[in-house]
Motif scaffolding. Structure first.
Motif, mmCIF file in Angstrom:
data_model
loop_
_atom_site.group_PDB
_atom_site.id
_atom_site.type_symbol
_atom_site.label_atom_id
_atom_site.label_comp_id
_atom_site.label_asym_id
_atom_site.label_seq_id
_atom_site.Cartn_x
_atom_site.Cartn_y
_atom_site.Cartn_z
ATOM 1 N N ARG A 177 45.709 27.619 -49.282
ATOM 2 C CA ARG A 177 45.227 27.716 -47.906
ATOM 3 C C ARG A 177 44.920 29.181 -47.623
ATOM 4 O O ARG A 177 45.716 30.060 -47.928
ATOM 5 N N LEU A 178 43.738 29.410 -47.054
ATOM 6 C CA LEU A 178 43.300 30.768 -46.727
ATOM 7 C C LEU A 178 42.884 30.830 -45.276
ATOM 8 O O LEU A 178 42.323 29.869 -44.747
ATOM 9 N N PRO A 179 43.088 31.972 -44.643
ATOM 10 C CA PRO A 179 42.485 32.148 -43.320
ATOM 11 C C PRO A 179 40.962 32.065 -43.461
ATOM 12 O O PRO A 179 40.393 32.494 -44.479
ATOM 13 N N GLU A 180 40.294 31.491 -42.477
ATOM 14 C CA GLU A 180 38.842 31.298 -42.537
ATOM 15 C C GLU A 180 38.102 32.607 -42.794
ATOM 16 O O GLU A 180 37.158 32.649 -43.578
ATOM 17 N N GLU A 181 38.552 33.708 -42.170
ATOM 18 C CA GLU A 181 37.844 34.982 -42.364
ATOM 19 C C GLU A 181 37.971 35.496 -43.798
ATOM 20 O O GLU A 181 37.047 36.104 -44.327
ATOM 21 N N LEU A 182 39.087 35.209 -44.465
ATOM 22 C CA LEU A 182 39.241 35.595 -45.864
ATOM 23 C C LEU A 182 38.323 34.763 -46.752
ATOM 24 O O LEU A 182 37.676 35.282 -47.660
ATOM 25 N N LYS A 183 38.236 33.474 -46.475
ATOM 26 C CA LYS A 183 37.325 32.614 -47.235
ATOM 27 C C LYS A 183 35.884 33.077 -47.068
ATOM 28 O O LYS A 183 35.124 33.127 -48.040
ATOM 29 N N GLN A 184 35.500 33.434 -45.841
ATOM 30 C CA GLN A 184 34.134 33.913 -45.602
ATOM 31 C C GLN A 184 33.871 35.215 -46.347
ATOM 32 O O GLN A 184 32.789 35.404 -46.897
ATOM 33 N N TRP A 185 34.853 36.110 -46.363
ATOM 34 C CA TRP A 185 34.709 37.374 -47.094
ATOM 35 C C TRP A 185 34.530 37.100 -48.588
ATOM 36 O O TRP A 185 33.662 37.693 -49.233
ATOM 37 N N LEU A 186 35.349 36.199 -49.137
ATOM 38 C CA LEU A 186 35.241 35.860 -50.556
ATOM 39 C C LEU A 186 33.886 35.214 -50.855
ATOM 40 O O LEU A 186 33.250 35.530 -51.869
#
Length: 50
Positions: free
Chosen positions: A9-18
């Protein structure tokens, strides 16, 4: 190389950055994460060898 599935599980902003990094590096999200983890593994090995 044997692989395994891993769900995280990742915070949405981390997923977007990745995802943005992956697109900029012409990789899949999985490929980008693997590349980053392998680089961190190499850096840790070099640090331990010093």
């Amino acid at each position: 190389m044997k692989t395994c599935d891993l769900k995280i599980r990742l915070p949405e902003e981390l997923k977007q950055w990745l995802a943005s990094r992956a697109e900029n590096n012409d990789r899949s999200l999985n490929g980008e994460i693997l590349s980053m983890m392998k680089a961190a593994q190499r850096a840790e090995a070099q640090k331990q060898a010093a």
